[in-house]
Scaffold this motif. Structure first.
Motif, PDB file in Angstrom:
ATOM      1  N   PHE A  37      27.898 -52.978   5.856  1.00 36.93           N
ATOM      2  CA  PHE A  37      26.864 -53.606   6.528  1.00 36.93           C
ATOM      3  C   PHE A  37      27.367 -54.744   7.635  1.00 36.93           C
ATOM      4  O   PHE A  37      26.608 -54.780   8.716  1.00 36.93           O
ATOM      5  CB  PHE A  37      25.826 -54.161   5.764  1.00 36.93           C
ATOM      6  CG  PHE A  37      25.135 -53.018   4.754  1.00 36.93           C
ATOM      7  CD1 PHE A  37      24.984 -51.856   5.378  1.00 36.93           C
ATOM      8  CD2 PHE A  37      24.899 -53.288   3.476  1.00 36.93           C
ATOM      9  CE1 PHE A  37      24.362 -50.805   4.796  1.00 36.93           C
ATOM     10  CE2 PHE A  37      24.604 -52.195   2.789  1.00 36.93           C
ATOM     11  CZ  PHE A  37      24.086 -51.125   3.151  1.00 36.93           C
ATOM     12  N   HIS A  74      22.518 -49.029  -3.182  1.00 39.51           N
ATOM     13  CA  HIS A  74      23.193 -48.584  -1.769  1.00 39.51           C
ATOM     14  C   HIS A  74      22.479 -47.179  -1.113  1.00 39.51           C
ATOM     15  O   HIS A  74      22.465 -46.702  -0.053  1.00 39.51           O
ATOM     16  CB  HIS A  74      24.609 -48.338  -1.879  1.00 39.51           C
ATOM     17  CG  HIS A  74      25.428 -49.191  -2.388  1.00 39.51           C
ATOM     18  ND1 HIS A  74      25.084 -50.513  -1.863  1.00 39.51           N
ATOM     19  CD2 HIS A  74      26.514 -49.385  -2.899  1.00 39.51           C
ATOM     20  CE1 HIS A  74      25.993 -51.371  -2.308  1.00 39.51           C
ATOM     21  NE2 HIS A  74      27.047 -50.701  -2.986  1.00 39.51           N
ATOM     22  N   THR A 122      27.697 -56.269  -3.487  1.00 39.22           N
ATOM     23  CA  THR A 122      29.200 -55.809  -3.687  1.00 39.22           C
ATOM     24  C   THR A 122      29.782 -55.925  -2.397  1.00 39.22           C
ATOM     25  O   THR A 122      29.344 -56.221  -1.116  1.00 39.22           O
ATOM     26  CB  THR A 122      29.124 -54.194  -4.059  1.00 39.22           C
ATOM     27  OG1 THR A 122      28.715 -53.653  -2.969  1.00 39.22           O
ATOM     28  CG2 THR A 122      28.191 -53.931  -5.317  1.00 39.22           C
ATOM     29  N   ASN A 129      31.311 -53.831  -0.833  1.00 35.30           N
ATOM     30  CA  ASN A 129      31.295 -52.672  -0.089  1.00 35.30           C
ATOM     31  C   ASN A 129      30.061 -52.870   0.693  1.00 35.30           C
ATOM     32  O   ASN A 129      30.099 -52.577   1.995  1.00 35.30           O
ATOM     33  CB  ASN A 129      31.036 -51.268  -1.009  1.00 35.30           C
ATOM     34  CG  ASN A 129      32.475 -50.635  -1.070  1.00 35.30           C
ATOM     35  OD1 ASN A 129      33.468 -51.344  -0.882  1.00 35.30           O
ATOM     36  ND2 ASN A 129      32.267 -49.459  -1.554  1.00 35.30           N
ATOM     37  N   ALA A 130      29.270 -53.350   0.220  1.00 29.74           N
ATOM     38  CA  ALA A 130      28.043 -53.651   1.026  1.00 29.74           C
ATOM     39  C   ALA A 130      28.118 -54.637   2.154  1.00 29.74           C
ATOM     40  O   ALA A 130      27.848 -54.653   3.411  1.00 29.74           O
ATOM     41  CB  ALA A 130      26.723 -54.381   0.028  1.00 29.74           C
ATOM     42  N   PRO A 141      22.367 -73.852   3.274  1.00 27.89           N
ATOM     43  CA  PRO A 141      21.060 -73.783   2.618  1.00 27.89           C
ATOM     44  C   PRO A 141      19.924 -74.312   3.440  1.00 27.89           C
ATOM     45  O   PRO A 141      20.210 -75.147   4.262  1.00 27.89           O
ATOM     46  CB  PRO A 141      21.045 -74.904   1.336  1.00 27.89           C
ATOM     47  CG  PRO A 141      22.452 -75.650   1.684  1.00 27.89           C
ATOM     48  CD  PRO A 141      23.384 -74.828   2.620  1.00 27.89           C
ATOM     49  N   LEU A 142      18.705 -73.871   3.397  1.00 26.62           N
ATOM     50  CA  LEU A 142      17.558 -74.243   4.444  1.00 26.62           C
ATOM     51  C   LEU A 142      16.504 -74.522   3.388  1.00 26.62           C
ATOM     52  O   LEU A 142      15.960 -74.088   2.304  1.00 26.62           O
ATOM     53  CB  LEU A 142      16.992 -72.988   4.996  1.00 26.62           C
ATOM     54  CG  LEU A 142      18.093 -72.178   6.046  1.00 26.62           C
ATOM     55  CD1 LEU A 142      17.479 -70.939   6.530  1.00 26.62           C
ATOM     56  CD2 LEU A 142      18.170 -73.131   7.152  1.00 26.62           C
ATOM     57  N   ARG A 143      16.033 -75.927   3.863  1.00 25.02           N
ATOM     58  CA  ARG A 143      14.655 -76.451   3.329  1.00 25.02           C
ATOM     59  C   ARG A 143      13.473 -75.437   3.919  1.00 25.02           C
ATOM     60  O   ARG A 143      13.615 -74.937   4.989  1.00 25.02           O
ATOM     61  CB  ARG A 143      14.437 -77.807   3.795  1.00 25.02           C
ATOM     62  CG  ARG A 143      15.425 -78.774   2.912  1.00 25.02           C
ATOM     63  CD  ARG A 143      14.903 -80.103   3.371  1.00 25.02           C
ATOM     64  NE  ARG A 143      15.751 -80.986   2.466  1.00 25.02           N
ATOM     65  CZ  ARG A 143      15.279 -82.278   2.185  1.00 25.02           C
ATOM     66  NH1 ARG A 143      14.254 -82.856   2.750  1.00 25.02           N
ATOM     67  NH2 ARG A 143      15.889 -83.174   1.438  1.00 25.02           N
ATOM     68  N   CYS A 144      12.359 -75.795   3.102  1.00 20.67           N
ATOM     69  CA  CYS A 144      11.245 -74.767   3.814  1.00 20.67           C
ATOM     70  C   CYS A 144      10.971 -75.051   5.198  1.00 20.67           C
ATOM     71  O   CYS A 144      10.722 -74.376   6.137  1.00 20.67           O
ATOM     72  CB  CYS A 144      10.078 -75.059   2.918  1.00 20.67           C
ATOM     73  SG  CYS A 144      10.270 -74.202   1.193  1.00 20.67           S
ATOM     74  N   GLU A 203       5.799 -71.388   4.859  1.00 20.62           N
ATOM     75  CA  GLU A 203       6.092 -71.996   3.628  1.00 20.62           C
ATOM     76  C   GLU A 203       6.110 -73.344   3.532  1.00 20.62           C
ATOM     77  O   GLU A 203       6.765 -73.921   4.069  1.00 20.62           O
ATOM     78  CB  GLU A 203       7.515 -71.448   3.002  1.00 20.62           C
ATOM     79  CG  GLU A 203       7.946 -69.981   3.041  1.00 20.62           C
ATOM     80  CD  GLU A 203       9.337 -69.751   2.681  1.00 20.62           C
ATOM     81  OE1 GLU A 203       9.416 -68.737   1.650  1.00 20.62           O
ATOM     82  OE2 GLU A 203      10.316 -70.470   2.781  1.00 20.62           O
ATOM     83  N   PRO A 257      12.361 -79.635  -1.982  1.00 21.55           N
ATOM     84  CA  PRO A 257      11.945 -79.337  -0.667  1.00 21.55           C
ATOM     85  C   PRO A 257      12.439 -77.940  -0.299  1.00 21.55           C
ATOM     86  O   PRO A 257      12.127 -77.213   0.996  1.00 21.55           O
ATOM     87  CB  PRO A 257      12.581 -80.321   0.411  1.00 21.55           C
ATOM     88  CG  PRO A 257      13.653 -80.968  -0.408  1.00 21.55           C
ATOM     89  CD  PRO A 257      13.073 -81.027  -1.793  1.00 21.55           C
ATOM     90  N   TYR A 258      13.211 -77.316  -1.144  1.00 17.87           N
ATOM     91  CA  TYR A 258      13.653 -75.895  -0.952  1.00 17.87           C
ATOM     92  C   TYR A 258      12.859 -74.910  -1.514  1.00 17.87           C
ATOM     93  O   TYR A 258      13.051 -73.692  -1.329  1.00 17.87           O
ATOM     94  CB  TYR A 258      15.166 -76.029  -1.611  1.00 17.87           C
ATOM     95  CG  TYR A 258      16.238 -76.859  -0.721  1.00 17.87           C
ATOM     96  CD1 TYR A 258      16.901 -76.162   0.198  1.00 17.87           C
ATOM     97  CD2 TYR A 258      16.427 -77.883  -1.250  1.00 17.87           C
ATOM     98  CE1 TYR A 258      17.804 -76.676   0.987  1.00 17.87           C
ATOM     99  CE2 TYR A 258      17.499 -78.657  -0.580  1.00 17.87           C
ATOM    100  CZ  TYR A 258      18.054 -77.964   0.569  1.00 17.87           C
ATOM    101  OH  TYR A 258      19.178 -78.810   1.423  1.00 17.87           O
TER     102      TYR A 258
END
Lengths: 273, 279
Positions: free
Chosen positions: B103, A106, B96, B98-99, B255-258, A24, A31-32
């Motif tokens: 999971f 689900h 949700t 539940n998910a 959070p992640l930048r590209c 990306e 930058p996000y």
């Protein structure tokens, strides 16, 4: 004297996750956010304009574009196994989820979990791929000779479920003629691969044991021919079957609960209590 | 092939025999011969009921207390742990609870940690015990053969753990068991002897899986039963991680930048002419 007090191992964890699949390029002002993407080095804009689903699927998982035979083989695999039988436990789960008005988001993950099982499911595909990849250098006839004593002593129920020779067994007490029919769609074609051919020879020898193809065995052999590692087999089988599972669940969703069977009190027997 | 035949399947069509129990409307709900509303509700613990459903036997109260402690001790509200991260991501994606719980709990069906290790660990300590008693193998022989089987790596299910050495959970659970008047049985004694040897040689100790599998083996539970009884063991921490992140703004969990995801694939390349199929 054992001391169980905790000390960090101070393992050198990577600062960044890495991927060879997706790149990306960041937007200049934030930058996000993304300005442009590449899949395995190819502009994703160009892929969406020039490649079809099979090209993109192959590129995504295997890193390059398919040749003609690979493309035909993958196309046939994705089409042939797009939906398990409505009597498969995963399809029945999807219908039960739909009919039970489970939140629609689900339906797919829950039914896919069932499609991951060791009988007619993803785990069986994975184990079958292990089996094929570990033995494919041995002629099927020789392999069967070597296994004769083991097979004679094998648990018959597990053998029938395809959990001794993973991917090869019985359904409902017999060799499955439909699985044999599906296997034949892949055999003797220009795109047929050596793993599938090896399995077909094995199936010939397995007649002696009243064992034949299970659908998972076909998928496993084809995935081997396409070059996938065994650990990919479980998830890929689930992915291939996902459209059919979701379709069955969505079809069930608007139906009323009385449109599904519910075992009557007379037919529900509490035994041995 | 001694499987069911067509006539057997025909007999089962539309019929549902069930050994565990069920609802007889207007009469009662039965579980393993108990009337659930009169005999179990308010009378027994959740874990007693769970073990009853799984094994057919109603376990003693102190075992249920031990199970409670085990479930608390292994499920922490720390979203850095793999399964708990799924709970946090679920919250971030506004899925949700539940998910998240389902999971996240599923994530711990792993060979590295969580429930997935329990049947492996139980089979292993039971195999070691059999070798020790029936084949008269010493603790040293058992450890050496296992290390050899793993290609020289000290990688024995139930011993050592990722991230840190030592295990505070084993300390807490051994204290709990002692308070509940549980004695060390033969599997636990063997596990402790293995731990001592591994500690002397490699400074590694028994982990929670090793403790739990040995304890359950001493009570006579099989690997499958152990997996089933502890099927939900990490759900507490997953749900905690979901709740923590659900309060926060979207996209704010790590959070992640590209460029925070390192690309290691092929360099940018031109797409071949796709109007002709590759041959």
């Amino acid at each position: 004297m054992v001391n169980r007090s905790v000390k960090s191992r101070k393992e050198p964890f990577s600062k960044k996750a890495s991927t060879s699949i997706w790149k990306e390029d960041a937007d200049e002002s934030n930058p996000y956010l993304v300005s442009k993407t590449h899949l395995r080095g190819y502009s994703f804009d160009e892929i969406t304009e020039q490649c079809d689903f099979i090209d993109t699927f192959y590129l995504l998982f295997l890193g390059d574009l398919p040749n003609k035979n690979q493309k035909q083989l993958l196309q046939l695999l994705l089409t042939t196994f797009i939906s398990p039988s409505p009597r498969h436990p995963a399809s029945r789960s999807a219908m039960s989820l739909g009919g039970g008005k489970t939140f629609p988001q689900h339906i797919l993950p829950a039914s896919l979990g069932i499609a991951g099982g060791e009988y007619l499911g993803g785990r069986q595909v994975q184990l079958c791929m292990h089996f094929i990849q570990n033995n494919y250098q041995t002629l099927p006839k020789k392999w069967l000779e070597e296994q004769q004593a083991t097979l004679a002593l094998a648990d018959k129920l597990l053998l029938a479920e395809g959990r001794i020779i993973y991917g090869f067994g019985q359904q409902y007490g017999d060799v499955d003629p439909y699985a044999t029919r599906l296997a034949n769609k892949f055999l003797g074609k220009s795109f047929s691969g050596p793993h599938l051919t090896w399995c077909a020879e094995l199936v010939d020898g397995l007649k002696l044991y009243d064992i034949g193809w299970l659908q998972t065995g076909i998928v496993a052999a084809v995935l081997c021919d396409l070059g996938f590692p065994a650990y990919a087999g479980a998830g890929l089988f689930q992915l291939i079957q996902a459209p059919g599972l979701l379709a069955h669940g969505l079809e069930a969703y608007p139906k009323s609960r009385t449109e599904f069977p519910f075992v009557s009190d007379e037919d529900y027997h509490i035994v041995d209590t | 092939m001694s499987t069911l035949k067509v006539e057997d399947y025909d007999r089962l069509r539309g019929k549902l025999p069930n050994r565990t129990g069920g609802w007889v409307p207007g009469t009662a709900v039965y579980c393993r011969g108990y009337d659930m509303m009169d005999d179990l509700v308010g009378q027994v613990d959740f874990f007693q009921s769970l073990v009853l459903n799984i094994t057919g036997q109603l376990p003693e109260d102190r075992f249920a207390k031990w199970l409670h402690a085990a479930h608390i001790c292994v499920s922490w509200p720390d979203p850095r742990i793999w399964c708990n991260q799924i709970g946090a991501y679920a919250a971030m994606a506004r899925a949700t609870v539940n998910a998240a719980s389902s999971f996240g709990n599923l994530a711990a069906d792993s060979v590295m940690y969580g429930q997935g290790t329990l049947p492996i660990g139980t089979r292993l300590i039971q195999r070691f015990y059999s070798q020790h008693i029936n084949e008269r193998k010493s603790v040293e022989e058992i450890v050496d053969q296992e290390i050899e089987r793993k290609g020289g790596k000290v990688n024995i299910m139930g011993f050592a753990r990722p991230l840190a050495s030592g295990d505070e959970r084993v300390v807490a659970m051994r204290r709990t068991a002692k308070n509940l008047a549980f004695q060390d049985g033969p599997h636990m004694q063997l596990a402790l002897a293995i731990e001592e040897l591994l500690y002397d040689r490699y400074s590694e100790t028994m982990n929670f899986t090793g403790y739990l599998c040995a304890f359950m083996s001493d009570l006579g539970y099989s690997a499958e039963q152990v997996h089933r009884i502890f099927a939900l063991i990490v759900v507490n921490g997953v749900t905690a991680s979901f709740c923590e992140e659900a309060k926060k703004p979207a996209d704010s969990f790590l959070p992640l930048r590209c460029d925070d995801v390192e690309y290691t694939g092929p360099a940018k390349r031109a797409l071949p002419d796709m109007s002709h199929e590759k041959s």
